[in-house]
Scaffold this motif. Structure first.
Motif, PDB file in Angstrom:
ATOM      1  N   ALA A 783       0.829  -1.204   0.000  1.00 57.50           N
ATOM      2  CA  ALA A 783       0.000   0.000   0.000  1.00 57.50           C
ATOM      3  C   ALA A 783       0.867   1.259   0.000  1.00 57.50           C
ATOM      4  O   ALA A 783       0.585   2.230  -0.711  1.00 57.50           O
ATOM      5  CB  ALA A 783      -0.939   0.001   1.201  1.00 57.50           C
ATOM      6  N   ALA A 784       1.944   1.231   0.795  1.00 60.03           N
ATOM      7  CA  ALA A 784       2.823   2.401   0.845  1.00 60.03           C
ATOM      8  C   ALA A 784       3.466   2.653  -0.511  1.00 60.03           C
ATOM      9  O   ALA A 784       3.567   3.801  -0.963  1.00 60.03           O
ATOM     10  CB  ALA A 784       3.897   2.187   1.908  1.00 60.03           C
ATOM     11  N   LEU A 785       3.888   1.597  -1.181  1.00 61.08           N
ATOM     12  CA  LEU A 785       4.505   1.747  -2.495  1.00 61.08           C
ATOM     13  C   LEU A 785       3.483   2.242  -3.521  1.00 61.08           C
ATOM     14  O   LEU A 785       3.801   3.084  -4.374  1.00 61.08           O
ATOM     15  CB  LEU A 785       5.094   0.413  -2.941  1.00 61.08           C
ATOM     16  CG  LEU A 785       5.976   0.417  -4.200  1.00 61.08           C
ATOM     17  CD1 LEU A 785       7.168   1.337  -4.006  1.00 61.08           C
ATOM     18  CD2 LEU A 785       6.457  -0.999  -4.511  1.00 61.08           C
ATOM     19  N   GLY A 789       3.696   6.377  -5.424  1.00 59.97           N
ATOM     20  CA  GLY A 789       3.944   6.715  -6.820  1.00 59.97           C
ATOM     21  C   GLY A 789       3.321   5.799  -7.845  1.00 59.97           C
ATOM     22  O   GLY A 789       3.034   6.218  -8.963  1.00 59.97           O
ATOM     23  N   LEU A 790       3.107   4.519  -7.496  1.00 61.20           N
ATOM     24  CA  LEU A 790       2.587   3.594  -8.492  1.00 61.20           C
ATOM     25  C   LEU A 790       1.164   3.937  -8.918  1.00 61.20           C
ATOM     26  O   LEU A 790       0.793   3.764 -10.084  1.00 61.20           O
ATOM     27  CB  LEU A 790       2.654   2.160  -7.962  1.00 61.20           C
ATOM     28  CG  LEU A 790       4.055   1.538  -7.937  1.00 61.20           C
ATOM     29  CD1 LEU A 790       3.996   0.112  -7.411  1.00 61.20           C
ATOM     30  CD2 LEU A 790       4.674   1.541  -9.336  1.00 61.20           C
ATOM     31  N   HIS A 791       0.353   4.411  -7.971  1.00 57.06           N
ATOM     32  CA  HIS A 791      -0.995   4.820  -8.341  1.00 57.06           C
ATOM     33  C   HIS A 791      -0.948   5.951  -9.365  1.00 57.06           C
ATOM     34  O   HIS A 791      -1.703   5.960 -10.343  1.00 57.06           O
ATOM     35  CB  HIS A 791      -1.770   5.276  -7.109  1.00 57.06           C
ATOM     36  CG  HIS A 791      -2.394   4.149  -6.355  1.00 57.06           C
ATOM     37  ND1 HIS A 791      -2.937   4.308  -5.088  1.00 57.06           N
ATOM     38  CD2 HIS A 791      -2.580   2.849  -6.672  1.00 57.06           C
ATOM     39  CE1 HIS A 791      -3.418   3.141  -4.675  1.00 57.06           C
ATOM     40  NE2 HIS A 791      -3.209   2.245  -5.616  1.00 57.06           N
ATOM     41  N   ALA A 792      -0.059   6.897  -9.138  1.00 58.67           N
ATOM     42  CA  ALA A 792       0.052   8.031 -10.052  1.00 58.67           C
ATOM     43  C   ALA A 792       0.507   7.576 -11.432  1.00 58.67           C
ATOM     44  O   ALA A 792       0.001   8.055 -12.462  1.00 58.67           O
ATOM     45  CB  ALA A 792       1.032   9.066  -9.481  1.00 58.67           C
ATOM     46  N   ILE A 793       1.461   6.644 -11.441  1.00 61.46           N
ATOM     47  CA  ILE A 793       1.938   6.128 -12.726  1.00 61.46           C
ATOM     48  C   ILE A 793       0.811   5.396 -13.444  1.00 61.46           C
ATOM     49  O   ILE A 793       0.596   5.556 -14.650  1.00 61.46           O
ATOM     50  CB  ILE A 793       3.142   5.191 -12.509  1.00 61.46           C
ATOM     51  CG1 ILE A 793       4.326   5.985 -11.935  1.00 61.46           C
ATOM     52  CG2 ILE A 793       3.538   4.505 -13.800  1.00 61.46           C
ATOM     53  CD1 ILE A 793       5.492   5.094 -11.532  1.00 61.46           C
ATOM     54  N   ARG A 804     -12.038   3.809 -11.580  1.00 62.21           N
ATOM     55  CA  ARG A 804     -12.609   2.489 -11.892  1.00 62.21           C
ATOM     56  C   ARG A 804     -12.377   1.521 -10.741  1.00 62.21           C
ATOM     57  O   ARG A 804     -13.227   0.672 -10.437  1.00 62.21           O
ATOM     58  CB  ARG A 804     -11.974   1.947 -13.187  1.00 62.21           C
ATOM     59  CG  ARG A 804     -12.406   2.680 -14.439  1.00 62.21           C
ATOM     60  CD  ARG A 804     -12.088   1.865 -15.702  1.00 62.21           C
ATOM     61  NE  ARG A 804     -10.672   1.618 -15.855  1.00 62.21           N
ATOM     62  CZ  ARG A 804      -9.815   2.439 -16.452  1.00 62.21           C
ATOM     63  NH1 ARG A 804     -10.251   3.600 -16.937  1.00 62.21           N
ATOM     64  NH2 ARG A 804      -8.546   2.122 -16.588  1.00 62.21           N
ATOM     65  N   VAL A 805     -11.210   1.626 -10.095  1.00 64.44           N
ATOM     66  CA  VAL A 805     -10.921   0.778  -8.948  1.00 64.44           C
ATOM     67  C   VAL A 805     -11.935   1.030  -7.839  1.00 64.44           C
ATOM     68  O   VAL A 805     -12.494   0.096  -7.235  1.00 64.44           O
ATOM     69  CB  VAL A 805      -9.488   1.041  -8.445  1.00 64.44           C
ATOM     70  CG1 VAL A 805      -9.276   0.427  -7.057  1.00 64.44           C
ATOM     71  CG2 VAL A 805      -8.465   0.466  -9.422  1.00 64.44           C
ATOM     72  N   TRP A 819      -7.837   4.521   2.818  1.00 60.50           N
ATOM     73  CA  TRP A 819      -6.670   5.197   2.248  1.00 60.50           C
ATOM     74  C   TRP A 819      -6.965   5.378   0.765  1.00 60.50           C
ATOM     75  O   TRP A 819      -6.791   4.471  -0.026  1.00 60.50           O
ATOM     76  CB  TRP A 819      -5.422   4.340   2.461  1.00 60.50           C
ATOM     77  CG  TRP A 819      -4.127   5.082   2.200  1.00 60.50           C
ATOM     78  CD1 TRP A 819      -3.967   6.288   1.599  1.00 60.50           C
ATOM     79  CD2 TRP A 819      -2.811   4.641   2.559  1.00 60.50           C
ATOM     80  NE1 TRP A 819      -2.654   6.643   1.553  1.00 60.50           N
ATOM     81  CE2 TRP A 819      -1.904   5.660   2.135  1.00 60.50           C
ATOM     82  CE3 TRP A 819      -2.299   3.519   3.180  1.00 60.50           C
ATOM     83  CZ2 TRP A 819      -0.513   5.553   2.322  1.00 60.50           C
ATOM     84  CZ3 TRP A 819      -0.935   3.420   3.364  1.00 60.50           C
ATOM     85  CH2 TRP A 819      -0.044   4.423   2.953  1.00 60.50           C
ATOM     86  N   GLU A 820      -7.462   6.565   0.436  1.00 59.19           N
ATOM     87  CA  GLU A 820      -7.936   6.814  -0.921  1.00 59.19           C
ATOM     88  C   GLU A 820      -6.825   6.597  -1.941  1.00 59.19           C
ATOM     89  O   GLU A 820      -5.703   7.089  -1.765  1.00 59.19           O
ATOM     90  CB  GLU A 820      -8.446   8.252  -1.040  1.00 59.19           C
ATOM     91  CG  GLU A 820      -9.742   8.521  -0.287  1.00 59.19           C
ATOM     92  CD  GLU A 820     -10.928   7.869  -0.972  1.00 59.19           C
ATOM     93  OE1 GLU A 820     -10.862   7.655  -2.198  1.00 59.19           O
ATOM     94  OE2 GLU A 820     -11.922   7.576  -0.286  1.00 59.19           O
ATOM     95  N   PRO A 821      -7.103   5.859  -3.024  1.00 58.05           N
ATOM     96  CA  PRO A 821      -6.093   5.663  -4.070  1.00 58.05           C
ATOM     97  C   PRO A 821      -5.603   7.002  -4.629  1.00 58.05           C
ATOM     98  O   PRO A 821      -6.393   7.930  -4.829  1.00 58.05           O
ATOM     99  CB  PRO A 821      -6.840   4.864  -5.143  1.00 58.05           C
ATOM    100  CG  PRO A 821      -7.941   4.186  -4.411  1.00 58.05           C
ATOM    101  CD  PRO A 821      -8.351   5.138  -3.332  1.00 58.05           C
ATOM    102  N   GLY A 822      -4.315   7.093  -4.822  1.00 56.65           N
ATOM    103  CA  GLY A 822      -3.728   8.290  -5.410  1.00 56.65           C
ATOM    104  C   GLY A 822      -3.361   9.363  -4.418  1.00 56.65           C
ATOM    105  O   GLY A 822      -2.751  10.365  -4.778  1.00 56.65           O
TER     106      GLY A 822
END
Length: 838
Positions: A783-785, A789-793, A804-805, A819-822
């Protein structure tokens, strides 16, 4: 052969009424005589001073002595084979009676398979009894003395070797502990290795084997068939020539072989190694199908001049590390010892007879399909037990298959420990089945984590499986120690899967040993009927129990324990066998408590113990990957429930079939619910509504083990996959799922591009890469990773991905994100109100 010798021998044969020698017999006599003379040439310092006739006479005398010794051993082995056959028949008759007592159909095939299972535990007991004497070797392997900071990091993350320690240890082993390296840890490790391997050699020989002792320290030669084959015959021989000890290669007259002669010998070794899977055969191991007691009787052909030459060869043409080869060698010796001690000097001949008898007893086609045990033929169990199923037909195909499965392992199992909370259900059900203290079972989980208890268990043979490279739990077979295997093993360790499994198993083993310590004061005849059945079912006899009773217990943490050393201290001539049964019972029962695949599961997941290194065999192994756990749940627990005799005096409540099934279903479903909710929270989502049938269906599947495989293959609940796609992954395995993803990533995106549709190529490529990348989806860091940044990518590559998620989570489970995505950091904690449907 000299003409005069031929005449004299044929005259002697004629005088006794025999036919003249054939050319094959002449060649055998010459080889025997030549071998005896070369052996004397190496060991007799005055050999070269003898005349040719004197050398010939001495060689003939030595050959005659060897033949006489072999003849005597053959007679002794024949007698031993008869005794072992009688012992096996007694065990089979006892098991047939047990089948009748349990209300089962009486089948000799099933009784034979049951004996295979007990022999498998016995072999494990032999291995553990000997590995406990190698703790100095294991300590040396983990020693970071002299290693750079970078190397120490690699040792921690990927079980890399410390080259300084490895070199010193190899030197000390070859020099029998007298290399003068000044490395105390290496010298202690070498001493432990030399002692244990010689003890095992002597134990094997005591059961009819004929393995001689080398005059230098032996290290197993783990040849990589592919690397040897790729080098080519002449090039390989030329590269190995400077590494060998030339003093070992002499001719009959005592003169050392010249380069050409040694190269000829090495070319012959190349043919053996490169053509028939000899990389899986210990040097000197018997290559044919004869008596297992003959294993190791042939002379070893490749003798390295020292430890550095050995390591040089291993680096160029070996497989795995030196430590992998050493532990593998101990496992191979334990298998050989177990088989000859249980089935006689020729187990293969024993099984040919037993299979024929079983076929007659159970009806035509019993072994060919008429009578199966848990869906398997009896000979499938035997191929697993004797090791033939693990020897690849094609090393190249086997290597590709193993790499593929390892990649799926380290890509898909980084959160497996969250599913493993369900182990607590099987842990406590098995505790009750064995009439052990629930309180002891609970407190020993904590005790098993202490250094004091770990040292105690290691000393007495109950060593954590992660320490002896036995990683069957999730893979269905051992994780190969290649680059991919090391990453897979690292994933299991860093995900805390090993720590969880080892702690629970050790906790159960402590509890079980305490239980035996409490029972030892009761004679066999006074034990409850259920206790007698339980011990007998594990392979212990009244005579074994009397030996255990005489063992002086050891006190640890205020409780009494029966230990291997205590059993050996009784002085009973069968102490070694009793220790193997005792350790095998404790270890095997811990693998029921915290599931590990048994022989039945391994037979199913390997297509009836089909040989590895074949295309059908590797495809089936790929399909069955991650399915060993749910199959083992059925073969170990549900079959135990059905096979346990009912109404025995002294039986616990959980021995009742209805109580056993109820305890499993209730506990595993409840724990499955906890596992499922834990995954939601760890992934940044709120827990889901627990009042719906949908939730409890998921919890039931999760707790029963089936949900673990499904969860691995179906992926996260927010992933956008069709039910058909998800079902295909579950049915055909993770490799199929990866192939399907790759197809969509390539052909699917090309088709979409040609149709002028949005391809989402970048987002799909990122998802595919992450699903096969090591250590980037560890459950405690995922989740931390993602939020770092991965969500943004992902959003940048596929606009609208995050919405969509969230939409899918709300649609499927009416679920929000704590913990809202992004986002960078969460603005609230998980909400538990939804658990009750609020």
């Amino acid at each position: 052969m000299h003409p005069n010798c031929r005449i004299q021998l044929n005259n002697a044969r004629a005088a006794s009424g025999r036919q003249p020698m054939t050319s094959a017999q002449e060649a055998a006599i010459e080889a025997r005589l030549s071998g005896a003379m070369r052996q004397l040439a190496r060991t007799d310092p005055n050999w070269r001073a003898l005349t040719p006739n004197q050398r010939m006479l001495a060689g003939a005398q030595r050959a005659a002595q060897d033949i006489a010794a072999e003849a005597a051993r053959k007679v002794a082995n024949a007698q031993a084979q008869v005794l072992k056959t009688a012992e096996l028949e007694t065990r089979l008759q006892d098991q047939l009676s047990a089948q009748a007592m349990a209300g089962q159909k009486v089948e000799r095939t099933a009784a034979l398979v049951h004996d295979f299972e007990k022999t498998n535990a016995y072999i494990d007991g032999v291995k553990r009894d000997n590995v406990r004497g190698l703790m100095d070797l294991i300590a040396a392997a983990d020693d970071r003395q002299g290693a750079t900071v970078g190397r120490q990091a690699l040792m921690i993350l990927f079980d890399a070797q410390n080259p300084v320690m490895t070199r010193d240890l190899a030197l000390e082993v070859f020099a029998m502990g007298n290399a003068g390296t000044g490395n105390a840890a290496a010298r202690a490790g070498a001493a432990a290795w030399l002692k244990i391997t010689d003890q095992m050699r002597q134990r094997f020989n005591a059961s009819g084997g004929d393995v001689g002792r080398l005059d230098y320290g032996y290290l197993p030669q783990a040849h990589d068939q592919l690397r040897v084959l790729k080098a080519g015959q002449d090039a390989w021989a030329q590269q190995v020539l400077p590494m060998v000890d030339r003093s070992r290669y002499v001719k009959e007259d005592g003169v050392r072989m010249n380069d050409a002669e040694v190269l000829d010998m090495l070319r012959g070794a190349w043919e053996t190694i490169s053509s028939d899977g000899a990389n899986k055969t210990a040097p000197g191991a018997f290559k044919g199908q004869g008596a297992r007691a003959n294993r190791g009787a042939e002379s070893r052909e490749i003798h390295f001049k020292d430890g550095e030459a050995y390591l040089q060869y291993l680096g160029q043409f070996g497989t795995g590390s030196m430590y992998d080869a050493m532990i593998g060698h101990i496992g191979g010796l334990a298998r050989d010892i177990g088989l000859v001690e249980r089935y006689g000097p020729n187990p293969e001949a024993q099984m040919r007879v037993q299979f024929d008898v079983a076929q007659r007893a159970d009806g035509d086609g019993a072994l060919g399909g008429g009578v199966r045990v848990f869906g398997n033929k009896a000979d499938a169990y035997w191929r697993l037990l004797n090791g033939t199923a693990g020897s690849p037909q094609s090393a190249r195909i086997a290597q590709v298959g193993q790499h593929t499965r390892n990649v799926e392992t380290f890509g898909k199992l980084q959160g497996a420990v969250l599913s493993s909370v369900t182990d607590l259900g099987t842990y406590f059900v098995t505790t009750g089945f064995n009439k052990l203290s629930y309180w002891d079972a609970f407190t020993n989980i904590g005790s098993a984590m202490t250094k004091d208890s770990k040292d105690f268990m290691n000393t007495h043979g109950l060593i954590a499986e992660s320490m002896i490279s036995d990683l069957n739990r999730w893979s269905g077979e051992n994780v190969a120690q290649s680059w991919s295997g090391r990453i897979a093993a690292s994933t299991m360790r860093l995900s805390l899967m090993n720590a969880w499994t080892d702690t629970l198993r050790r906790g159960f083993q402590l509890t079980h040993m305490q239980g035996i310590g409490k029972m030892r004061g009761t004679d066999w005849g006074n034990l409850a009927e259920y206790d007698q059945w339980r011990l007998s079912n594990a392979g212990l006899t009244p005579d074994d129990w009397s030996v255990i009773q005489r063992a002086q217990p050891v006190v640890h943490n205020g409780a009494e324990f029966i230990t291997p050393d205590g059993i050996y201290a009784t002085g009973d001539p069968r102490a070694g066998e009793v220790v193997a049964k005792y350790l095998g019972m404790i270890s095997d029962e811990s693998e029921v408590a915290v599931l590990n695949p048994d022989l039945a599961t391994r037979a199913i997941t390997s297509a009836g113990a089909s040989q590895s290194g074949t295309i059908p065999g590797e495809l089936w192994r790929a399909v069955m990957q991650f399915k060993s756990f749910p199959i083992a749940m059925i073969s170990r627990h549900w079959m135990r429930m059905l096979d346990t005799p009912q109404g025995l005096e002294g039986a616990p409540a959980v021995a009742n079939r209805l109580a056993y099934s109820g305890a499993l279903l209730v506990s595993l479903t409840a724990l499955g619910a906890i596992a499922f909710q834990s995954k939601q929270i760890v992934s940044g989502k709120d827990p889901v509504d627990m009042t719906t049938p949908k939730f409890w269906t998921k919890a039931f599947a999760q707790g029963g083990g089936l949900g673990f495989a499904g969860d691995i293959l179906l992926g996260d609940t927010t992933e956008d996959r069709s039910p058909l796609d998800s079902f295909g992954r579950l049915l055909l395995g993770p490799t199929f799922g990866s192939a399907a993803d790759l197809y969509e990533l390539t052909k699917g995106n090309v088709d979409e591009a040609l149709a002028k549709k949005n391809t989402h190529l970048g987002a799909e490529a990122l998802r595919f890469a992450r699903g096969h990348a090591p250590l980037v989806s560890l459950w405690y860091a995922k989740a931390a990773l993602d939020h770092a940044g991965l969500h943004a990518i992902q959003e940048n590559l596929s606009p609208g991905y995050l919405s969509r998620v969230q939409t899918k989570a709300r649609r499927d489970w009416s679920q929000d994100f704590w913990w809202e995505p992004g986002t960078g950091l969460p603005d609230r904690g998980p909400s538990f109100a939804e658990i009750a449907g609020q």
